[in-house]
Design a protein around this motif. Structure first.
Motif, PDB file in Angstrom:
ATOM      1  N   SER A  47     -17.297 -92.976 -53.050  1.00 34.39           N
ATOM      2  CA  SER A  47     -16.876 -91.580 -52.935  1.00 34.39           C
ATOM      3  C   SER A  47     -17.897 -90.803 -52.123  1.00 34.39           C
ATOM      4  O   SER A  47     -19.098 -91.068 -52.183  1.00 34.39           O
ATOM      5  N   SER A  48     -17.416 -89.832 -51.350  1.00 31.55           N
ATOM      6  CA  SER A  48     -18.309 -89.032 -50.531  1.00 31.55           C
ATOM      7  C   SER A  48     -19.032 -88.015 -51.401  1.00 31.55           C
ATOM      8  O   SER A  48     -18.509 -87.546 -52.409  1.00 31.55           O
ATOM      9  N   VAL A  49     -20.241 -87.668 -51.015  1.00 23.53           N
ATOM     10  CA  VAL A  49     -21.017 -86.666 -51.739  1.00 23.53           C
ATOM     11  C   VAL A  49     -20.562 -85.290 -51.288  1.00 23.53           C
ATOM     12  O   VAL A  49     -20.506 -85.014 -50.089  1.00 23.53           O
ATOM     13  N   PRO A  50     -20.163 -84.396 -52.202  1.00 19.77           N
ATOM     14  CA  PRO A  50     -19.696 -83.073 -51.786  1.00 19.77           C
ATOM     15  C   PRO A  50     -20.792 -82.280 -51.097  1.00 19.77           C
ATOM     16  O   PRO A  50     -21.971 -82.408 -51.428  1.00 19.77           O
ATOM     17  N   ARG A  51     -20.407 -81.486 -50.141  1.00 17.74           N
ATOM     18  CA  ARG A  51     -21.358 -80.631 -49.428  1.00 17.74           C
ATOM     19  C   ARG A  51     -21.855 -79.544 -50.366  1.00 17.74           C
ATOM     20  O   ARG A  51     -21.071 -78.845 -50.998  1.00 17.74           O
ATOM     21  N   ARG A  52     -23.164 -79.406 -50.453  1.00 20.35           N
ATOM     22  CA  ARG A  52     -23.714 -78.399 -51.363  1.00 20.35           C
ATOM     23  C   ARG A  52     -23.450 -77.003 -50.826  1.00 20.35           C
ATOM     24  O   ARG A  52     -23.070 -76.097 -51.563  1.00 20.35           O
ATOM     25  N   TYR A  53     -23.688 -76.801 -49.538  1.00 18.63           N
ATOM     26  CA  TYR A  53     -23.462 -75.506 -48.920  1.00 18.63           C
ATOM     27  C   TYR A  53     -22.367 -75.667 -47.876  1.00 18.63           C
ATOM     28  O   TYR A  53     -22.587 -76.275 -46.827  1.00 18.63           O
ATOM     29  N   PRO A  54     -21.160 -75.156 -48.122  1.00 15.52           N
ATOM     30  CA  PRO A  54     -20.026 -75.402 -47.229  1.00 15.52           C
ATOM     31  C   PRO A  54     -20.197 -74.797 -45.840  1.00 15.52           C
ATOM     32  O   PRO A  54     -20.870 -73.789 -45.656  1.00 15.52           O
ATOM     33  N   VAL A  55     -19.554 -75.440 -44.871  1.00 10.92           N
ATOM     34  CA  VAL A  55     -19.385 -74.910 -43.526  1.00 10.92           C
ATOM     35  C   VAL A  55     -17.896 -74.958 -43.229  1.00 10.92           C
ATOM     36  O   VAL A  55     -17.270 -76.017 -43.350  1.00 10.92           O
ATOM     37  N   GLN A  56     -17.305 -73.826 -42.869  1.00  9.02           N
ATOM     38  CA  GLN A  56     -15.860 -73.751 -42.688  1.00  9.02           C
ATOM     39  C   GLN A  56     -15.512 -72.972 -41.427  1.00  9.02           C
ATOM     40  O   GLN A  56     -16.250 -72.069 -41.022  1.00  9.02           O
ATOM     41  N   ILE A  57     -14.382 -73.318 -40.827  1.00  7.73           N
ATOM     42  CA  ILE A  57     -13.775 -72.510 -39.773  1.00  7.73           C
ATOM     43  C   ILE A  57     -12.384 -72.119 -40.239  1.00  7.73           C
ATOM     44  O   ILE A  57     -11.576 -72.974 -40.591  1.00  7.73           O
ATOM     45  N   ASN A  58     -12.137 -70.829 -40.283  1.00 14.00           N
ATOM     46  CA  ASN A  58     -10.845 -70.307 -40.735  1.00 14.00           C
ATOM     47  C   ASN A  58     -10.467 -70.833 -42.111  1.00 14.00           C
ATOM     48  O   ASN A  58      -9.309 -71.142 -42.393  1.00 14.00           O
ATOM     49  N   GLY A  59     -11.467 -70.953 -42.971  1.00 13.30           N
ATOM     50  CA  GLY A  59     -11.222 -71.369 -44.342  1.00 13.30           C
ATOM     51  C   GLY A  59     -11.093 -72.859 -44.556  1.00 13.30           C
ATOM     52  O   GLY A  59     -10.857 -73.303 -45.683  1.00 13.30           O
ATOM     53  N   GLN A  60     -11.285 -73.666 -43.506  1.00 13.41           N
ATOM     54  CA  GLN A  60     -11.141 -75.118 -43.617  1.00 13.41           C
ATOM     55  C   GLN A  60     -12.483 -75.792 -43.351  1.00 13.41           C
ATOM     56  O   GLN A  60     -13.204 -75.420 -42.418  1.00 13.41           O
ATOM     57  N   VAL A 119     -13.234 -67.655 -37.203  1.00  9.62           N
ATOM     58  CA  VAL A 119     -14.358 -67.330 -38.079  1.00  9.62           C
ATOM     59  C   VAL A 119     -15.038 -68.601 -38.581  1.00  9.62           C
ATOM     60  O   VAL A 119     -14.408 -69.437 -39.238  1.00  9.62           O
ATOM     61  N   LEU A 120     -16.305 -68.739 -38.255  1.00  8.18           N
ATOM     62  CA  LEU A 120     -17.144 -69.817 -38.773  1.00  8.18           C
ATOM     63  C   LEU A 120     -17.990 -69.250 -39.902  1.00  8.18           C
ATOM     64  O   LEU A 120     -18.707 -68.260 -39.711  1.00  8.18           O
ATOM     65  N   VAL A 121     -17.902 -69.863 -41.072  1.00  8.36           N
ATOM     66  CA  VAL A 121     -18.697 -69.418 -42.218  1.00  8.36           C
ATOM     67  C   VAL A 121     -19.665 -70.533 -42.600  1.00  8.36           C
ATOM     68  O   VAL A 121     -19.253 -71.662 -42.870  1.00  8.36           O
ATOM     69  N   ARG A 122     -20.941 -70.202 -42.582  1.00 13.03           N
ATOM     70  CA  ARG A 122     -21.988 -71.148 -42.971  1.00 13.03           C
ATOM     71  C   ARG A 122     -22.730 -70.606 -44.181  1.00 13.03           C
ATOM     72  O   ARG A 122     -22.976 -69.399 -44.279  1.00 13.03           O
ATOM     73  N   THR A 123     -23.110 -71.484 -45.084  1.00 10.14           N
ATOM     74  CA  THR A 123     -23.878 -71.079 -46.250  1.00 10.14           C
ATOM     75  C   THR A 123     -25.140 -71.922 -46.342  1.00 10.14           C
ATOM     76  O   THR A 123     -25.202 -73.038 -45.844  1.00 10.14           O
ATOM     77  N   ALA A 124     -26.151 -71.353 -46.962  1.00  4.49           N
ATOM     78  CA  ALA A 124     -27.442 -72.023 -47.097  1.00  4.49           C
ATOM     79  C   ALA A 124     -28.128 -71.485 -48.339  1.00  4.49           C
ATOM     80  O   ALA A 124     -27.571 -70.672 -49.081  1.00  4.49           O
ATOM     81  N   ALA A 125     -29.342 -71.946 -48.556  1.00  4.15           N
ATOM     82  CA  ALA A 125     -30.092 -71.514 -49.732  1.00  4.15           C
ATOM     83  C   ALA A 125     -30.347 -70.007 -49.694  1.00  4.15           C
ATOM     84  O   ALA A 125     -30.499 -69.423 -48.621  1.00  4.15           O
ATOM     85  N   PRO A 126     -30.392 -69.354 -50.840  1.00  4.08           N
ATOM     86  CA  PRO A 126     -30.652 -67.903 -50.881  1.00  4.08           C
ATOM     87  C   PRO A 126     -32.056 -67.592 -50.397  1.00  4.08           C
ATOM     88  O   PRO A 126     -32.960 -68.431 -50.445  1.00  4.08           O
ATOM     89  N   SER A 127     -32.244 -66.364 -49.931  1.00  2.73           N
ATOM     90  CA  SER A 127     -33.558 -65.943 -49.440  1.00  2.73           C
ATOM     91  C   SER A 127     -33.809 -64.489 -49.806  1.00  2.73           C
ATOM     92  O   SER A 127     -32.884 -63.677 -49.808  1.00  2.73           O
ATOM     93  N   ASN A 128     -35.061 -64.168 -50.103  1.00  2.00           N
ATOM     94  CA  ASN A 128     -35.468 -62.786 -50.349  1.00  2.00           C
ATOM     95  C   ASN A 128     -36.411 -62.266 -49.274  1.00  2.00           C
ATOM     96  O   ASN A 128     -36.930 -61.162 -49.386  1.00  2.00           O
ATOM     97  N   GLY A 129     -36.643 -63.072 -48.230  1.00  2.00           N
ATOM     98  CA  GLY A 129     -37.516 -62.644 -47.147  1.00  2.00           C
ATOM     99  C   GLY A 129     -38.987 -62.837 -47.485  1.00  2.00           C
ATOM    100  O   GLY A 129     -39.348 -63.241 -48.594  1.00  2.00           O
ATOM    101  N   PRO A 130     -39.872 -62.538 -46.539  1.00  2.00           N
ATOM    102  CA  PRO A 130     -41.315 -62.702 -46.760  1.00  2.00           C
ATOM    103  C   PRO A 130     -41.869 -61.653 -47.708  1.00  2.00           C
ATOM    104  O   PRO A 130     -41.256 -60.618 -47.948  1.00  2.00           O
TER     105      PRO A 130
END
Length: 271
Positions: free
Chosen positions: A2-15, A109-120
């Motif tokens: 089985s494939s490992v699910p993507r932790r932080y999704p990347v989508q175009i137009n919801g796909q 629309v390209l939607v990318r997600t990543a780890a949260p950040s609070n800045g320096p």
């Protein structure tokens, strides 16, 4: 297997998309975007993000997707990722850049997600660079000058760079809005800038709290009369700035606290 699910999704137009599908737009320079922090699957200032994307799409492509359609793509990515994340929504044309084809293709629309950040942590010392960003009112991609001047500032012993326009006015920093305090008044630079979504949140919460605000031409010489300075972006409502160029600026804990309290007053809602 089985494939490992993507932790932080990347989508175009919801796909969900593959790396092969992303390759043609990996270096596309004709696109605009908005960035936000997601906490507990909620976002602050979503109305400001949607307005930014809609208005920039009309400017770039002559048309815009409905807000609810864009919101649905963002909501889908949030629901499929961790409860806390950074999210970037980029609107682009498959027609690409350096061609008239991008005038006719509908925006996507390209939607990318990543780890949260609070800045320096800060405080930060900013080099003063004479530079005006092209299309400053639009949050667009392909701005290599911002990274270039960041690197130059670090080589000169600073943490980042602030920009001074041809009229001698401070406008913004590389990836930040600038904000100052003069006694009890919050001072925003009057110049060609990108009005950040965090800036919009802070401004409306300061207004609701009855805190005086003004827009002024802020020169390097004016800094000597101010009681505090900060930068803000989607990461944070305020990081103290203690110098711009050769001009030292007092570090005001109360000013930074005011900016953070303003963000705290903004309700967080599901996308």
């Amino acid at each position: 297997m089985s494939s490992v699910p993507r932790r932080y999704p990347v989508q175009i137009n919801g796909q969900a998309v593959s790396s092969r599908e992303l390759t043609p737009i990996a270096f596309a320079g004709f696109a605009h975007f908005t960035a936000m922090q997601v906490r507990n699957r909620k976002v602050k200032g979503m109305d400001l993000h949607l307005t930014r994307l809609r208005e920039a799409s009309v400017e770039f492509f002559g048309r815009a997707l409905p807000d609810e359609q864009v919101r649905s793509y963002i909501e889908m990515a949030i629901s499929e990722g961790p409860v806390d994340q950074s999210l970037t929504a980029t609107v682009f044309s498959r027609g690409g850049e350096f061609t008239a084809d991008s005038m006719d293709a509908d925006p996507e629309v390209l939607v990318r997600t990543a780890a949260p950040s609070n800045g320096p942590e800060g405080p930060l010392r900013l080099d003063a660079i004479h530079y005006e960003r092209p299309l400053a009112k639009i949050k667009h991609v392909g701005e290599s000058a911002k990274t270039y001047y960041l690197h130059q500032a670090i080589r000169r012993g600073f943490d980042d760079a602030a920009f001074v326009d041809r009229q001698g006015r401070l406008s913004e920093a590389t990836i930040w809005n600038l904000v100052f305090q003069d006694g009890e008044t919050v001072v925003w630079p009057r110049a060609e800038i990108l009005k950040g979504t965090m800036m919009g949140i802070v401004q409306r919460q300061l207004e609701r709290a009855g805190i005086p605000q003004t827009h002024e031409n802020v020169s390097l010489a004016r800094l000597a009369t101010l009681s505090g300075a900060a930068v803000m972006n989607s990461w944070t409502p305020g990081i103290a700035v203690t110098a711009i160029g050769l001009q030292e600026i007092p570090e005001s804990a109360s000013f930074i606290r005011l900016l953070h309290e303003s963000l705290a007053s903004e309700p967080a809602r599901h996308a």
